[in-house]
Design an enzyme around this catalytic site. Structure first.
Site, PDB file in Angstrom:
ATOM      1  N   GLY A 165       0.781  -1.239   0.000  1.00 39.71           N
ATOM      2  CA  GLY A 165       0.000   0.000   0.000  1.00 39.71           C
ATOM      3  C   GLY A 165       0.807   1.280   0.000  1.00 39.71           C
ATOM      4  N   LEU A 204      -4.381  -7.069  -7.189  1.00 44.27           N
ATOM      5  CA  LEU A 204      -3.939  -8.171  -8.036  1.00 44.27           C
ATOM      6  C   LEU A 204      -5.049  -9.064  -8.575  1.00 44.27           C
ATOM      7  CD1 LEU A 204      -0.628  -9.031  -6.183  1.00 44.27           C
ATOM      8  CD2 LEU A 204      -1.052  -7.397  -8.024  1.00 44.27           C
ATOM      9  N   ASN A 221      -5.815   2.114 -13.120  1.00 45.20           N
ATOM     10  CA  ASN A 221      -4.840   1.175 -12.550  1.00 45.20           C
ATOM     11  C   ASN A 221      -3.437   1.692 -12.822  1.00 45.20           C
ATOM     12  OD1 ASN A 221      -3.794  -1.399 -11.559  1.00 45.20           O
ATOM     13  ND2 ASN A 221      -3.328  -1.887 -13.698  1.00 45.20           N
ATOM     14  N   HIS A 258       0.428   0.230 -13.538  1.00 43.91           N
ATOM     15  CA  HIS A 258       1.200  -0.974 -13.864  1.00 43.91           C
ATOM     16  C   HIS A 258       2.684  -0.597 -13.853  1.00 43.91           C
ATOM     17  CE1 HIS A 258       1.731  -5.009 -15.387  1.00 43.91           C
ATOM     18  NE2 HIS A 258       2.661  -4.510 -16.181  1.00 43.91           N
ATOM     19  N   ASP A 288      -4.655  -5.247 -18.198  1.00 43.53           N
ATOM     20  CA  ASP A 288      -3.639  -4.293 -18.667  1.00 43.53           C
ATOM     21  C   ASP A 288      -3.835  -3.821 -20.105  1.00 43.53           C
ATOM     22  OD1 ASP A 288      -2.412  -4.570 -16.169  1.00 43.53           O
ATOM     23  OD2 ASP A 288      -1.180  -6.233 -16.869  1.00 43.53           O
ATOM     24  N   GLU A 307       6.285   5.917  -9.593  1.00 46.30           N
ATOM     25  CA  GLU A 307       4.894   5.717  -9.138  1.00 46.30           C
ATOM     26  C   GLU A 307       4.521   6.744  -8.075  1.00 46.30           C
ATOM     27  OE1 GLU A 307       4.000   1.055  -9.845  1.00 46.30           O
ATOM     28  OE2 GLU A 307       4.854   1.517  -7.904  1.00 46.30           O
TER      29      GLU A 307
HETATM   30  C1  GAR Z   1       3.158  -1.318  -7.554  1.00 48.41           C
HETATM   31  O1  GAR Z   1       4.450  -1.363  -8.078  1.00 48.41           O
HETATM   32  C2  GAR Z   1       2.139  -1.462  -8.671  1.00 48.41           C
HETATM   33  O2  GAR Z   1       2.539  -0.852  -9.857  1.00 48.41           O
HETATM   34  C3  GAR Z   1       2.087  -2.947  -8.821  1.00 48.41           C
HETATM   35  O3  GAR Z   1       2.093  -3.435  -7.495  1.00 48.41           O
HETATM   36  C4  GAR Z   1       2.894  -2.561  -6.695  1.00 48.41           C
HETATM   37  C5  GAR Z   1       2.132  -2.243  -5.429  1.00 48.41           C
HETATM   38  O4  GAR Z   1       2.957  -1.573  -4.528  1.00 48.41           O
HETATM   39  N1  GAR Z   1       0.934  -3.369  -9.545  1.00 48.41           N
HETATM   40  C6  GAR Z   1       0.943  -4.369 -10.399  1.00 48.41           C
HETATM   41  O5  GAR Z   1       1.924  -5.059 -10.610  1.00 48.41           O
HETATM   42  C7  GAR Z   1      -0.394  -4.626 -11.107  1.00 48.41           C
HETATM   43  N2  GAR Z   1      -0.215  -5.499 -12.216  1.00 48.41           N
HETATM   44  P1  GAR Z   1       2.339  -0.883  -3.236  1.00 48.41           P
HETATM   45  O6  GAR Z   1       1.451  -1.927  -2.563  1.00 48.41           O
HETATM   46  O7  GAR Z   1       3.516  -0.533  -2.384  1.00 48.41           O
HETATM   47  O8  GAR Z   1       1.570   0.318  -3.679  1.00 48.41           O
END
Ligand code: GAR
Length: 189
Positions: A13, A86, A103, A105, A146, A175
């Site tokens: 998160g 996920l 979303n 990615h 995606d 991000e």
């Molecule tokens: C992030 O890097 C996001 O881009 C990825 O999960 C991570 C969550 O990090 N999402 C995916 O891979 C979706 N296909 P967080 O829980 O620290 O925000």
């Protein structure tokens, strides 16, 4: 009245927290709550210190969709932000929030997307392919993993010696910098 957003997250998160922090005190937007499909996801605890409510719903509720839609409609939610969520978003949720689900990615789609491509799997694949760059893609959600319309991309360059962990670090920096601003841009007008 502020527009209300919900964040769906399955893991740590860190993005959810950055978005909550960025939008705290925002004049037109608020993160109303966070939903997770994992009862022990750190996100559930992490956001409470910001005074944001967090709820666990089992996978079957997300798959059915209707229990989630009922909950979100009762909360008068206007949009959904997927931040490390996920599960596939099921049809009833898509239909209830058309064009209102985005979303993030951790790669430059259309490369390194699709089922099973998440988190470290993405960075390992980028490393194995010897890419010179990676980045982030923020996109609308449709019925395919995606493949929804791209809203925003940002790139980082990679060095040959970068490990998957280093690639993840570079991508996460993008991000945290851009996702909150794009959320504001998409839902704040
Ligand atoms: C992030 O890097 C996001 O881009 C990825 O999960 C991570 C969550 O990090 N999402 C995916 O891979 C979706 N296909 P967080 O829980 O620290 O925000």
């Amino acid at each position: 009245m502020k527009r209300k957003l919900v964040v769906f997250a399955s893991g740590s998160g860190s993005n959810a927290e950055k978005i909550i922090e960025f939008l705290s005190g925002h004049p037109t937007l608020e993160i109303s709550c966070v939903l997770s499909n994992k009862p022990d996801a750190f996100v559930l605890e992490r956001v409470r210190k910001w005074g944001v409510k967090s709820y666990y719903f089992p996978k079957k509720d997300f798959d059915l969709g209707v229990p989630i839609v009922d909950f979100l409609q009762k909360q008068e939610i206007d949009g959904i932000v997927l931040a490390g969520f996920l599960l596939k978003v099921s049809d009833p949720i898509l239909k209830a929030f058309p064009g209102k689900i985005i979303n993030i990615h951790p790669a430059l789609l259309p490369k390194y997307g699709g089922k099973g491509m998440y988190g470290h799997f993405v960075h390992e694949a980028v490393k194995a392919a010897g890419e010179h760059e990676s980045g982030i893609t923020i996109h609308y959600i449709n019925e395919h993993y995606d493949e929804g319309d791209v809203i925003f991309q940002a790139k980082c360059s990679l060095e040959p010696e970068d490990s998957p962990e280093e690639i993840a670090r570079k991508v996460q920096k993008l991000e945290h910098t851009y996702f909150p601003r794009v959320v504001e841009e998409v839902f704040g007008r």
